[in-house]
Write an enzyme that holds these catalytic residues in place. Structure first.
Site, PDB file in Angstrom:
ATOM      1  N   GLN A  40       5.048   3.562  11.655  1.00  0.00           N
ATOM      2  CA  GLN A  40       3.909   3.789  10.765  1.00  0.00           C
ATOM      3  C   GLN A  40       4.117   5.064   9.945  1.00  0.00           C
ATOM      4  OE1 GLN A  40       1.457   1.615  10.276  1.00  0.00           O
ATOM      5  NE2 GLN A  40       0.388   2.904   8.824  1.00  0.00           N
TER       6      GLN A  40
ATOM      7  N   ASP B 251       8.915  -4.205   7.634  1.00  0.00           N
ATOM      8  CA  ASP B 251       8.250  -3.607   6.470  1.00  0.00           C
ATOM      9  C   ASP B 251       8.997  -3.908   5.167  1.00  0.00           C
ATOM     10  OD1 ASP B 251       5.862  -2.133   6.890  1.00  0.00           O
ATOM     11  OD2 ASP B 251       6.962  -0.564   7.943  1.00  0.00           O
TER      12      ASP B 251
ATOM     13  N   LYS C 184      -2.756  -3.942  13.412  1.00  0.00           N
ATOM     14  CA  LYS C 184      -1.501  -4.701  13.451  1.00  0.00           C
ATOM     15  C   LYS C 184      -1.289  -5.280  14.849  1.00  0.00           C
ATOM     16  CE  LYS C 184       0.419  -1.931   9.711  1.00  0.00           C
ATOM     17  NZ  LYS C 184       1.280  -0.850   9.233  1.00  0.00           N
TER      18      LYS C 184
HETATM   19  N1  GUN Z   1       1.585   3.332   5.796  1.00  0.00           N
HETATM   20  C1  GUN Z   1       0.831   2.807   4.802  1.00  0.00           C
HETATM   21  N2  GUN Z   1       1.207   1.546   4.525  1.00  0.00           N
HETATM   22  C2  GUN Z   1       2.237   1.263   5.354  1.00  0.00           C
HETATM   23  C3  GUN Z   1       3.046   0.110   5.554  1.00  0.00           C
HETATM   24  O1  GUN Z   1       2.907  -0.919   4.874  1.00  0.00           O
HETATM   25  N3  GUN Z   1       3.997   0.219   6.519  1.00  0.00           N
HETATM   26  C4  GUN Z   1       4.180   1.362   7.244  1.00  0.00           C
HETATM   27  N4  GUN Z   1       5.159   1.361   8.162  1.00  0.00           N
HETATM   28  N5  GUN Z   1       3.443   2.428   7.087  1.00  0.00           N
HETATM   29  C5  GUN Z   1       2.476   2.390   6.142  1.00  0.00           C
END
Ligand code: GUN
Length: 287
Positions: A97, A120, A53
């Site tokens: 995350q 998100d 990311k």
């Molecule tokens: N863990 C797995 N997929 C995601 C996501 O799309 N966003 C976040 N914040 N954590 C994750």
């Protein structure tokens, strides 16, 4: 033999477009979009996702800040950090995350992020916006799935869509997005009876169960479009694999996505898109 849809290629195209757009921001708005990512602990998969990311942010010319916090941080300390980022006017997007360590209540953390910076789309206000068809941030993976279907002009309206998996992150929101596009949607899950028969009805089959090669060729109708959201480790080889038995299912499907290189990269490009949208709303600009 199915056409393999490359989410990787599509996400690269989208990132190029975003890079060109972001390049105009400094002159127009006096600053660049900034995404703050919080990673608690050292879960290897999470470290890898967060690195990806951050790299994508930089590639398209945005500012990324990755905040690494100790596994043993208290919930209050984490909430305090989020509060700081909420109040920091240079921050446009906040992502924590997941999964978080067991002693931290994920819902409490998600609720603490102001909805305007929730890139998100997990905050209850953004979830409600999706269900009420109001303006808000859409979750990245479901948004990426629809973009993948649209990139190949796959008709959604009137089709039977089966979503296997009912998570808040993928299954439920993608079912809603497909419904909004006038598909007839079934959400199947671990307690569904006759899962094979249910899946076989699908013109569009979305696999989001989190079980390696769970969707086998006998569960797929000839000519179906198969979207694989799974990210699993093959027990024998240690390699990444999806929820779909790709080698056999590709012989029956009309279109199929791969793992890796399918939906994963789309999730990241949609996160970049959401960050830009939050930035523009923050600075009062438009796309
Ligand atoms: N863990 C797995 N997929 C995601 C996501 O799309 N966003 C976040 N914040 N954590 C994750």
């Amino acid at each position: 033999m199915a056409i393999i849809i490359s989410g990787k290629e599509l996400s690269l195209q989208k990132k190029e477009q975003m890079k060109a757009l972001v390049a105009t921001f400094l002159a127009k708005y006096g600053r660049l979009p900034k995404l703050s990512v919080i990673l608690v602990g050292n879960n290897p998969a999470s470290v890898s996702y967060v690195t990806g990311k951050g790299k994508s942010c930089v590639e398209i010319g945005m500012i990324n800040e990755t905040i690494r916090l100790d596994e043993n941080i208290t919930q209050d300390e984490l909430l305090k950090k989020i509060d700081e980022l909420n109040k920091d006017d240079s921050v446009d997007g906040i992502l924590v995350q997941l999964p978080l360590p067991k002693h931290i209540d994920s819902n409490c953390v998600i609720n603490a992020i102001v909805p305007e910076k929730d890139v998100d789309g997990f905050h209850p206000q953004n979830v409600a916006s999706l269900y009420l068809k109001q303006k808000g941030t859409l979750p990245c993976t479901p948004k990426g799935i629809i973009q993948v279907l649209d990139s190949k002009n796959i008709t959604i309206e009137g089709k039977r869509a089966v979503v296997v998996g009912r998570s808040n992150i993928v299954g439920l929101p993608v079912a809603k997005l497909l419904l909004d596009r006038n598909a007839t949607v079934t959400v199947a899950h671990s307690k569904t009876s006759n899962l094979t028969e249910v899946c076989k009805e699908a013109d569009i089959l979305i696999a989001a169960v989190g079980k390696a090669r769970f969707i086998t060729a006998d569960m797929v109708k000839d000519g179906a479009v198969v979207i694989d959201v799974g990210v699993n480790r093959d027990e024998n080889t240690g390699k990444l694999c999806g929820d779909v038995d790709f080698d056999n299912v590709k012989e029956k499907a009309s279109y199929i996505t791969k793992v890796p290189g399918g939906i994963g990269p789309m999730t990241i490009s949609c996160l970049m898109e959401n960050t830009i949208e939050c930035f523009l709303a923050h600075v009062g600009g438009n796309k």
